[in-house]
Structures are given as C-alpha cells and as structure tokens.
Design a protein around this motif. Structure first.
Motif, PDB file in Angstrom:
ATOM      1  N   GLU A 193       0.840  -1.194   0.000  1.00 32.02           N
ATOM      2  CA  GLU A 193       0.000   0.000   0.000  1.00 32.02           C
ATOM      3  C   GLU A 193       0.881   1.251   0.000  1.00 32.02           C
ATOM      4  OE1 GLU A 193      -4.166   1.248   2.069  1.00 32.02           O
ATOM      5  OE2 GLU A 193      -2.604   0.507   3.434  1.00 32.02           O
ATOM      6  N   GLN A 194       1.944   1.257   0.805  1.00 33.37           N
ATOM      7  CA  GLN A 194       2.865   2.398   0.842  1.00 33.37           C
ATOM      8  C   GLN A 194       3.553   2.589  -0.505  1.00 33.37           C
ATOM      9  OE1 GLN A 194       5.436   1.619   4.163  1.00 33.37           O
ATOM     10  NE2 GLN A 194       3.845   2.055   5.673  1.00 33.37           N
ATOM     11  N   GLY A 212       2.136   2.103  -3.262  1.00 39.06           N
ATOM     12  CA  GLY A 212       1.115   2.520  -4.217  1.00 39.06           C
ATOM     13  C   GLY A 212       0.646   1.407  -5.144  1.00 39.06           C
ATOM     14  N   GLU A 267      -4.588  -0.990  -2.565  1.00 40.37           N
ATOM     15  CA  GLU A 267      -5.308  -0.160  -1.610  1.00 40.37           C
ATOM     16  C   GLU A 267      -6.291  -1.036  -0.856  1.00 40.37           C
ATOM     17  OE1 GLU A 267      -7.367   3.012  -3.582  1.00 40.37           O
ATOM     18  OE2 GLU A 267      -8.333   1.678  -5.004  1.00 40.37           O
ATOM     19  N   ARG A 268      -6.512  -0.662   0.393  1.00 38.71           N
ATOM     20  CA  ARG A 268      -7.457  -1.386   1.243  1.00 38.71           C
ATOM     21  C   ARG A 268      -8.815  -0.708   1.168  1.00 38.71           C
ATOM     22  NH1 ARG A 268      -2.801  -1.496   4.911  1.00 38.71           N
ATOM     23  NH2 ARG A 268      -2.481  -3.590   5.669  1.00 38.71           N
ATOM     24  N   LYS A 269      -9.850  -1.549   1.136  1.00 33.21           N
ATOM     25  CA  LYS A 269     -11.213  -1.026   1.208  1.00 33.21           C
ATOM     26  C   LYS A 269     -12.007  -1.954   2.109  1.00 33.21           C
ATOM     27  CE  LYS A 269     -11.283   1.048  -3.391  1.00 33.21           C
ATOM     28  NZ  LYS A 269     -11.902   1.029  -4.724  1.00 33.21           N
ATOM     29  N   LEU A 272      -8.389  -6.121  -0.540  1.00 33.52           N
ATOM     30  CA  LEU A 272      -7.254  -5.482  -1.195  1.00 33.52           C
ATOM     31  C   LEU A 272      -7.548  -5.378  -2.687  1.00 33.52           C
ATOM     32  CD1 LEU A 272      -4.264  -7.291   0.520  1.00 33.52           C
ATOM     33  CD2 LEU A 272      -5.147  -5.019   1.002  1.00 33.52           C
ATOM     34  N   THR A 328      -4.044  -1.069  -7.431  1.00 36.81           N
ATOM     35  CA  THR A 328      -4.136   0.271  -7.985  1.00 36.81           C
ATOM     36  C   THR A 328      -3.785   0.177  -9.483  1.00 36.81           C
ATOM     37  OG1 THR A 328      -1.810   0.722  -7.539  1.00 36.81           O
ATOM     38  CG2 THR A 328      -3.405   1.313  -5.797  1.00 36.81           C
TER      39      THR A 328
END
Length: 181
Positions: free
Chosen positions: A78-79, A81, A84-86, A97, A100
């Motif tokens: 995530e860091q 890029g 992304e978590r939702k 997850l 992107t």
C-alpha cells in the motif's frame, strides 16, 4: 549421513525443501532487483493478479502467510502505491485489497519476465529430470501445500495420534485378560 542406494545423501525432506526454497528466493530476489519488490511481495501480489479484491485474510492464506505477515506485506504494498485497502460495507471488519493502476501496470510489465523466470527454472530442472518427473514433483509440492497441516497443527495432529496409540497400548497392557485374572 548415510548415502541412499543411488549414492546420494538423504537430507531430511524438510531441510532439503527449505534449502531449495532459499535458492529460489535468491533467484527471485536477484530477478526482482530492478522492480524494487521482494519475492514475498511478488507472491502476495500474484494472488491479487489472479483475483483482485480478495479479503486480506484470503490473500494471506493463498500466499501461505500468517495474519501478521499478510498485514505487514499489505502495508508495504500500500505504501508503494500498488494496492489499496477497502472495507466491505456489509462487514466493516472485512478488509479487501484492490490493485491500484500502478499495481495492474506492474502485472502487465512483469508478466513476460515472470514467464521467462519460470521457464528458466523449468529448463534447469528438465536438464536433470524428465517432464514426467517434474510433473510428479509439482504434484508432490501441491500436496505439501494443500494437504499438510500448518506446523503447529501438524505437531498437534501427530501428538494426538501418538496419544491415541499410547492409550490403546495402556488399555491392552492393563486389561484384566492380560493380567491373568
């Protein structure tokens, strides 16, 4: 260590698999140098490349990781890029997850290279083993991954089996018929 009938040292299976896994990890680490990914991150991402939007827990299970390691890798990706978590509206505890655009682009970019790396490994194996042997090896690995319990569970299962055998032996030895009464 005594050699087997073919003259090879018979390293314990777990140690041999671990040594092979370390060699493969080094191979992938070297191949991934330009991408900035680790082999663990790649394996984690591959789960999402197969099925985007998985729950974090499911990605961890598929990648053979405990919850802490899966969360740590998700944090790193995530860091970077790449994911992304939702949270799921129906179950706020369930974290999914998603790749992107950068994570999807990395898949497109790496796909030919991954195929080449896999081909190189298979080529090396087929220099020493037949295609049938390599297929059998794949089947054995799939069994280890899919059927063998996790480490702690394996020991618990083994211990329960020993306990059951010990109890049966005690019952037999202590039975009135065996004591001659």
């Amino acid at each position: 260590m005594k050699p087997d009938q073919a003259g090879h040292n018979r390293e314990p299976l777990g140690f041999a698999l671990s040594a092979a896994a370390r060699k493969l990890a080094k191979f992938y680490a070297k191949a991934l140098t330009d991408c900035g990914l680790t082999p663990s991150q790649l394996f984690f991402l591959r789960q999402l490349w197969r099925e985007d939007g998985l729950q974090l827990r499911a990605v961890g299970v598929r990648a053979q990781l405990d919850a802490t390691s899966a969360t740590w890798l998700a944090d790193q990706l995530e860091q970077a890029g790449l994911v992304e978590r939702k949270r799921n509206d129906a179950d706020r505890r369930a974290v999914r997850l998603w790749l992107t655009r950068t994570g999807q682009a990395l898949h497109t970019e790496l796909e030919p290279e991954l195929a080449g790396w896999e081909h190189a490994i298979e080529d090396e194996l087929t220099k020493h083993h037949s295609s049938a042997e390599v297929a059998t090896f794949r089947a054995v690995l799939a069994t280890l991954i899919n059927v063998l319990p996790e480490g702690d569970d394996l020991w618990a299962k083994r211990s329960a089996s020993w306990d059951a055998h010990l109890q049966a032996l005690r019952t037999f030895v202590e039975s009135p018929e065996e004591k001659g009464t």
